[in-house]
Design a protein around this motif. Structure first.
Motif, short mmCIF file in Angstrom:
data_model
loop_
_atom_site.label_atom_id
_atom_site.label_comp_id
_atom_site.label_asym_id
_atom_site.label_seq_id
_atom_site.Cartn_x
_atom_site.Cartn_y
_atom_site.Cartn_z
N PRO A 139 0.79 -1.23 0.00
CA PRO A 139 0.00 0.00 0.00
C PRO A 139 0.83 1.29 0.00
O PRO A 139 0.27 2.38 -0.04
N GLU A 140 2.18 1.17 0.05
CA GLU A 140 3.01 2.38 0.13
C GLU A 140 2.83 3.26 -1.10
O GLU A 140 2.95 4.48 -1.02
N GLN A 141 2.60 2.66 -2.25
CA GLN A 141 2.31 3.44 -3.46
C GLN A 141 1.30 2.68 -4.32
O GLN A 141 1.52 1.53 -4.68
N LEU A 142 0.20 3.34 -4.61
CA LEU A 142 -0.84 2.73 -5.42
C LEU A 142 -1.19 3.64 -6.60
O LEU A 142 -1.22 4.87 -6.45
N GLN A 143 -1.44 3.01 -7.74
CA GLN A 143 -1.96 3.75 -8.89
C GLN A 143 -3.47 3.68 -8.81
O GLN A 143 -4.06 2.59 -8.88
N VAL A 144 -4.11 4.80 -8.65
CA VAL A 144 -5.57 4.87 -8.55
C VAL A 144 -6.07 5.53 -9.83
O VAL A 144 -6.19 6.75 -9.92
N TYR A 145 -6.27 4.70 -10.86
CA TYR A 145 -6.67 5.20 -12.18
C TYR A 145 -5.66 6.25 -12.65
O TYR A 145 -4.50 5.97 -12.80
N SER A 146 -6.09 7.50 -12.87
CA SER A 146 -5.17 8.52 -13.37
C SER A 146 -4.52 9.32 -12.24
O SER A 146 -4.04 10.44 -12.45
N PHE A 147 -4.48 8.74 -11.05
CA PHE A 147 -3.85 9.38 -9.90
C PHE A 147 -2.80 8.46 -9.30
O PHE A 147 -2.88 7.23 -9.42
N THR A 148 -1.82 9.06 -8.67
CA THR A 148 -0.82 8.30 -7.93
C THR A 148 -0.92 8.67 -6.46
O THR A 148 -0.95 9.85 -6.11
N ALA A 149 -0.99 7.65 -5.61
CA ALA A 149 -1.02 7.87 -4.16
C ALA A 149 0.28 7.33 -3.59
O ALA A 149 0.59 6.15 -3.72
N THR A 150 1.04 8.21 -2.97
CA THR A 150 2.33 7.83 -2.39
C THR A 150 2.30 8.06 -0.89
O THR A 150 2.06 9.19 -0.42
N SER A 151 2.55 7.01 -0.13
CA SER A 151 2.48 7.09 1.33
C SER A 151 3.76 7.68 1.90
O SER A 151 4.87 7.31 1.51
N LYS A 169 -1.56 12.74 -6.37
CA LYS A 169 -1.23 13.57 -7.53
C LYS A 169 -1.98 13.09 -8.76
O LYS A 169 -2.06 11.90 -9.04
N SER A 170 -2.53 14.07 -9.51
CA SER A 170 -3.22 13.76 -10.76
C SER A 170 -2.20 13.68 -11.89
O SER A 170 -1.37 14.58 -12.06
N ALA A 171 -2.30 12.61 -12.67
CA ALA A 171 -1.43 12.47 -13.85
C ALA A 171 -1.94 13.33 -15.00
O ALA A 171 -1.23 13.52 -16.00
N ILE A 172 -3.14 13.89 -14.87
CA ILE A 172 -3.74 14.68 -15.94
C ILE A 172 -3.43 16.17 -15.77
O ILE A 172 -2.96 16.83 -16.70
N THR A 173 -3.68 16.70 -14.57
CA THR A 173 -3.49 18.14 -14.33
C THR A 173 -2.26 18.44 -13.47
O THR A 173 -1.94 19.60 -13.28
N TRP A 174 -1.63 17.42 -12.95
CA TRP A 174 -0.46 17.55 -12.06
C TRP A 174 -0.80 18.21 -10.72
O TRP A 174 0.08 18.59 -9.96
N GLU A 175 -2.08 18.33 -10.44
CA GLU A 175 -2.49 18.88 -9.14
C GLU A 175 -2.11 17.89 -8.05
O GLU A 175 -2.24 16.68 -8.22
N GLU A 176 -1.63 18.41 -6.89
CA GLU A 176 -1.21 17.55 -5.78
C GLU A 176 -1.86 18.00 -4.49
O GLU A 176 -2.18 19.17 -4.31
N LYS A 177 -2.06 17.05 -3.61
CA LYS A 177 -2.56 17.38 -2.28
C LYS A 177 -2.02 16.37 -1.28
O LYS A 177 -2.02 15.16 -1.54
N LYS A 178 -1.55 16.88 -0.16
CA LYS A 178 -1.07 16.02 0.92
C LYS A 178 -2.22 15.81 1.89
O LYS A 178 -2.87 16.77 2.32
N ILE A 179 -2.48 14.53 2.20
CA ILE A 179 -3.65 14.22 3.01
C ILE A 179 -3.26 13.41 4.25
O ILE A 179 -2.21 12.78 4.30
N THR A 180 -4.16 13.45 5.20
CA THR A 180 -4.09 12.59 6.38
C THR A 180 -5.34 11.72 6.37
O THR A 180 -6.42 12.20 6.03
#
Length: 804
Positions: free
Chosen positions: A517-529, A550-561
């Motif tokens: 689960p440290e890094q998952l490809q969620v469709y057109s997004f990448t989730a990195t733990s 991070k979105s692979a389409i718009t390159w928008e990023e957000k850090k979440i908890t």
């Protein structure tokens, strides 16, 4: 020979991708397939790459790629999906175009298409240009050459559309004869009336345009095209061929082209085995020298037009009222319900036109602030749509701006392009073609509009949504309970809108079921733990962490908890919020961990509410495919216990059940279900192995007959075909493996004697390839080992209903 025949297939499906995930989610109505693209590919697109020609006994004597012998166009958005999800079929289509060039004097059989099937006469001038530019670029990128012709969605045309095609170097297009207004021989003055399809479709026509440009028009034969779709012409290949040839005038001196145009899905999807009728007809015409099979580009080069024509403005091939089907209640419909109306079409288009015209100034203004030419950049954005790799996107941004952009500006640049991309996609014609505004095709177009609205708000902070929904509310549903398109937007479309927090919630939940689960490809997004902790106690799991989305389409990023609790089965509770610092996260993690250690479920749920407030999520917030995966996983665990109980019941009562069957006594329903279930399970297991035990399968068939079990033929047919396909692919890699070949022969023989009746389409393709390579080589040699191999292969070939 001056007699020519050309068959054109328009292969197209509307784009079905979720606008936020850039992927097609599961569509239950397409079952047992994942989605309709997958289903129609299996039934039509793939079948036409390897269509069978049968002899009188029904044995396969040849396999041909229909695309190499016919004229065809594929929708670019369909090919984009196919490249990812059906690569073998995709490559076979590209290869067919290459093969056709050697057959048709250097001309390829593939024709381009306006990008996403919009009704060109109803589009503004700027969108018309973009549709042609994108369609042309997509074609060249895939087929490696410039297109000669371009298919117009629904063959919808007007003078401006033809002008734009000609301006971009398109030589010809294909129209319905009902779109012809008048014609005359080149050089003559008098025009002849052509309305009502009063035109000779066996001729080609030059259309001279007001600008001084010109384009060639092929008006297809409407009666025969209709006969293919609706009159059973594909029931027999010889009748199909005779109908085509029968339209030719054997006494005519000038070259004549008998040509038809239909939806490509007619061949295999709408009419099962239609692709075989097509290949038989083409093969028969060539073999008997009844006419010359050609394509438009070749015919045009050899026989330039002797006549010219004018078209009726704003017409199409599927609306008797021009193009009204896509903007008014003209009376054209699919005949689903006589009491329905399509008055919603006009308000729907008005809403989309309003949105397009509102977003255009925003787009221009923001792009100029980024030192970019707005509309030239949009015309070129197809270069990114077809290659979203980071290097390509960076190079694109750099080449279209006059100064280096910051990370935030790069994201805005991409959001602006995606806003325009989805503004174009919302005009996909299928949204108006069918009868109900809340139908899947129309709602798909509204999804694209919603994505454009979301991006516009993120860019400008301005609310365009409220007025758009007001406009949608004028599009009334035929189903009283659904109200109107505005209600559909609020109830169905708006809840489906995805942002980075929603993707983060999906990652948090799916991480519980992922191996890494440290890094998952969620469709057109990448989730990195950045921080991930998993605690387990019996069936319960608690995951907390920090991740970057991070979105692979718009390159928008957000850090979440995030924090998510799994109570077992599909019972999930979780929350996600933007990262606000380590102190807040440490407090969250500590409180949840302490509650979990105490086994206090209610406290954990209260803490999730406390820390995440309105950003709480459950199983139902997962994307559809992952919901199915998790339920299947949970169900698998449950079924293990059920299967054990069934097996015990079967073993303990088998002598009794056998005795009852020997006396022709019917088994009580619980025991009959038990026998059927166990036999089916054993059958599935026996057929699913890499090297099936043929004797075991034979025993199971005998057991099914003895116990009068109705086999689940659909499931077993699919499993058996898949196993044979897999074994044949292995044999292709290991052609000298005689042991494997004999096992295949034995398996095919047993299945031949069973009621399962699998279809060996893929296996036959593999065997055909083996025949063309290994068999043809081995049969030239006299050594005993080669003779043994050839004899054994011929036996296998026959069992697959192929004639060596």
């Amino acid at each position: 020979m001056h007699n020519y025949i050309c068959i054109h297939g328009h292969f197209y499906q509307p784009p079905r991708e979720n606008p936020w995930l850039n992927d097609v989610e599961m569509q239950e109505s397409a079952a047992p397939y994942h989605d309709w693209n997958e289903r129609i590919t299996d039934e039509s697109y793939a079948r036409n790459t390897a269509s069978r020609i049968l002899d009188e006994e029904g044995t396969i004597v040849d396999i041909m790629n229909n695309y190499a012998y016919m004229s065809f166009n594929f929708g670019p958005t369909l090919l984009e999906w196919m490249e990812k999800k059906a690569p073998d079929t995709y490559q076979a289509i590209l290869a067919a175009d290459k093969e056709s060039q050697s057959r048709f004097s250097g001309h390829g059989s593939a024709v381009a298409q306006v990008y996403n099937h919009i009704i060109m006469p109803l589009a503004n001038t700027r969108d018309k240009h973009t549709q042609v530019i994108w369609g042309k670029y997509d074609f060249k990128k895939r087929f490696g050459r410039d297109p000669e012709g371009m298919w117009l969605a629904e063959t919808a045309a007007n003078t401006e559309t033809l002008e734009i095609l000609a301006e971009h170097g398109i030589k010809y297009t294909i129209l319905s004869p009902y779109q012809a207004k008048s014609f005359r021989k080149i050089g003559e003055k008098e025009w002849h009336h052509a309305e009502g399809a009063n035109i000779d479709t066996k001729r080609t026509y030059l259309c001279n345009l007001p600008s001084g440009r010109s384009i060639v028009i092929f008006f297809y034969d409407a009666p025969v095209s209709q006969g293919i779709a609706f009159e059973g012409l594909l029931n027999r290949g010889d009748e199909f061929a005779n109908r085509l040839v029968g339209q030719l005038d054997q006494n005519r001196d000038e070259p004549q082209l008998m040509h038809i145009a239909t939806d490509g899905e007619t061949y295999g999807h709408h009419h099962r085995f239609g692709e075989m009728a097509l290949s038989f007809a083409l093969h028969h015409i060539e073999q008997e020298k009844l006419a010359t099979v050609t394509i438009y580009g070749e015919f045009l080069e050899k026989h330039p037009p002797l006549y010219e024509a004018e078209i009726i403005e704003d017409t199409s091939w599927s609306c008797a009222h021009g193009v009204e089907r896509w903007r008014s209640d003209c009376g054209c419909n699919t005949g689903g319900n006589a009491n329905w109306n399509q008055e919603w079409r006009g308000p729907l288009r008005d809403a989309f036109d309003w949105l397009r015209d509102q977003l255009a100034p925003l787009y221009e203004q923001e792009m100029k602030q980024l030192s970019a030419d707005p509309w030239a950049t949009r015309d070129d954005y197809i270069q990114v749509v077809m290659d979203r790799s980071e290097d390509n996107v960076k190079a694109f941004i750099k080449s279209h701006t006059s100064h280096n952009l910051s990370t935030e500006e790069e994201t805005k640049f991409l959001k602006l392009q995606e806003m325009q991309y989805h503004t174009l996609l919302m005009y996909t014609s299928c949204g108006w073609f069918f009868d109900e505004v809340t139908g899947i095709e129309t709602v798909q177009d509204i999804y694209y509009a919603a994505r454009a609205l979301q991006l516009a708000y993120e860019i400008s902070g301005q609310d365009y949504e409220t007025h758009f929904v007001e406009l949608l509310s004028k599009a009334k549903s035929n189903v009283k309970e659904r109200g109107d398109a505005g209600v559909t937007y609020n109830l169905i479309v708006k809840p489906a809108i995805i942002d980075l927090l929603r993707v983060g919630a999906h990652y948090a939940v799916s991480s519980l079921f992922a191996e890494y689960p440290e890094q998952l490809q969620v469709y057109s997004f990448t989730a990195t733990s950045e921080n991930y902790e998993l605690q387990e106690a019996g069936r319960q799991k608690l995951a907390t962490g920090i991740a970057n989305i991070k979105s692979a389409i718009t390159w928008e990023e957000k850090k979440i908890t995030f924090g998510v609790l799994h109570l077992g089965e599909h019972q999930l509770f979780g929350g996600v919020r933007e990262y606000i610092g380590n102190n807040a996260f440490n407090q969250l993690q500590q409180e949840l961990s302490e509650a979990f250690d105490k086994g206090n479920t209610s406290e954990i749920i209260m803490l999730l509410d406390k820390h995440f407030e309105s950003h709480n999520y459950s199983f139902w917030h997962l994307f559809k495919d992952d919901q199915h995966k998790i339920l299947a996983q949970v169900l698998g665990q449950t079924l293990q216990g059920v299967e054990y109980e069934f097996q015990q019941l079967y073993d303990n009562n088998y002598p009794l059940m056998l005795a009852m069957k020997s006396l022709n006594m019917p088994l009580p329903r619980p025991l009959q279900l038990t026998v059927s279930y166990i036999n089916d399970k054993k059958f599935q297991q026996a057929l699913s192995t890499n090297e099936p035990d043929v004797r075991e399968i034979k025993n199971l068939l005998q057991e099914a007959a003895r116990m009068q079990i109705n086999l689940k033929r659909g499931t077993l047919r699919f499993t058996a075909a898949l196993t044979v396909d897999t074994m044949m692919k292995r044999l292709e890699k290991e052609p000298d493996n005689l042991k494997l070949m004999q096992r295949l022969i034995d398996l095919l023989q047993v299945l031949q004697e069973s009621p399962i009746e699998p279809e060996y389409w893929q296996a036959q393709n593999s065997a055909f390839r083996l025949k063309e390579t290994v068999y043809e080589k081995y049969k030239q040699y006299s050594q005993e080992s080669y003779a043994i191999w050839c004899h054994k292969f011929e036996e296998l070939y026959n069992w697959l209903n192929l004639k060596a």
